[in-house]
Design a protein around this motif. Sequence first.
Motif, PDB file in Angstrom:
ATOM      1  N   GLY A 272       0.782  -1.228   0.000  1.00 16.68           N
ATOM      2  CA  GLY A 272       0.000   0.000   0.000  1.00 16.68           C
ATOM      3  C   GLY A 272       0.809   1.271   0.000  1.00 16.68           C
ATOM      4  N   THR A 291      -4.471   0.642   3.151  1.00 15.81           N
ATOM      5  CA  THR A 291      -4.448  -0.710   2.607  1.00 15.81           C
ATOM      6  C   THR A 291      -3.046  -1.276   2.703  1.00 15.81           C
ATOM      7  OG1 THR A 291      -4.881  -2.099   0.651  1.00 15.81           O
ATOM      8  CG2 THR A 291      -4.024   0.107   0.248  1.00 15.81           C
ATOM      9  N   THR A 310      -5.199  -1.146  -6.913  1.00 21.98           N
ATOM     10  CA  THR A 310      -4.461  -2.082  -6.067  1.00 21.98           C
ATOM     11  C   THR A 310      -4.588  -3.523  -6.545  1.00 21.98           C
ATOM     12  OG1 THR A 310      -6.179  -2.764  -4.488  1.00 21.98           O
ATOM     13  CG2 THR A 310      -5.185  -0.586  -4.158  1.00 21.98           C
ATOM     14  N   ARG A 314      -9.075  -2.642  -5.516  1.00 20.80           N
ATOM     15  CA  ARG A 314      -9.613  -1.393  -4.982  1.00 20.80           C
ATOM     16  C   ARG A 314      -9.155  -0.218  -5.844  1.00 20.80           C
ATOM     17  NH1 ARG A 314      -7.980  -1.000   1.170  1.00 20.80           N
ATOM     18  NH2 ARG A 314      -9.359   0.841   1.030  1.00 20.80           N
ATOM     19  N   GLU A 326     -12.008   5.836  -1.178  1.00 21.02           N
ATOM     20  CA  GLU A 326     -12.142   4.654  -2.022  1.00 21.02           C
ATOM     21  C   GLU A 326     -13.400   4.769  -2.864  1.00 21.02           C
ATOM     22  OE1 GLU A 326     -12.270  -0.252  -1.804  1.00 21.02           O
ATOM     23  OE2 GLU A 326     -12.023   0.929   0.023  1.00 21.02           O
TER      24      GLU A 326
END
Length: 365
Positions: A272, A291, A310, A314, A326
């Motif tokens: 992340g 994250t 990601t 996400r 998000e």
Amino acid sequence: MPYFRTLTLGTALATTLALTPLHATQAAGAAAFADPLDTPARVSPRAVRSPVFALAPVDADHIVGVGPRGHILRSADRGKTWTQQPSPVSTDLVAVHFPTPKLGWAVGHDGVVLRSTDGGVSWTRVLDGRGLGKLMVAHYEKALVAGDTSVAKALEDAKRMAAEGPTKPFLSVYFRSANEGWLVGQFNLILHTADGGATWQPWLDRTENPDGYSLHAIRAAGDEVYIVGELGLVLGLDAGARRFKRIKTPYPGTWFGLAAMKGALVAVGLRGAAWASTDAGANWRQLNTATNASINNGMFLPDGRLVLVTQQGRVLTSADLRDIAELPRVPGLASAFDIVTMEPGWLLISGPGGVQRLALPPAPQ
């Protein structure tokens, strides 16, 4: 991300060999092996639902995506529908870039380099790992004979790559004009062209990367060019010296991608990690992405918002390089590899099942 398919295939091959008598494996391999560098990609209706590793806009309406087994997809309606284009190779393609609406480049495993001169409709192989090592060795031997002793290590590295054959992938490509561009890849692999790919010069000796870390992404921020790679490596182009010089960052982990626009950089990677700089890399600030999943890539939208994708699928966004929000999850998107925008209010996200569209909320006022 570019490595996961290689690792999966390697594991599967090891298991097969363990369960198969050696003489049978040798006989079957001799009869069945087809070099992916010489085998065109299979054309299949399922290609549009197969993984897409990277995306590149061609013009206002057209976009190209590339993926495993040489698959190349093209859309003429801003990513709403896709068709498979013929590809001369079946090796994995992991990056693509169009410096002009006609001229495009795609790169991938086995040191493969493809070029299109018609907006991504057709592609030609112009370079691969079988000739790459020889090209680099010849370049550095000539420089050494001319008295440039500074290339001794680069020559040693080039000889090793030549001996290993087509094992090194190119992982990213960027052209800042139709003529000048770079290809970067594993273990400090980097080529430069100033004549539209008619000739290539290795730049192994022109990176401040003495440990030979892999180069994962190359992007432009305005007139500046940057590379990110393993173990916190960030390089910036010194145009006058024709070298990529090291930029210090506080993060020691591996970078996978780079979002860049004039005046802003965001390097993204493992666990992340996302670090932003607004002063050409002199100072960095960590973004709280909330994250632990690897961030594969990111981009700045025309309105200045940052969008990141990601490994868990996400999609994250920030309007100020501080607060992260998000976006709604894309149904069925298990992982996200790349992201682009072709029209206001919509994102295109590539993943294991092809390319999906995601509605983008309006920018905060």
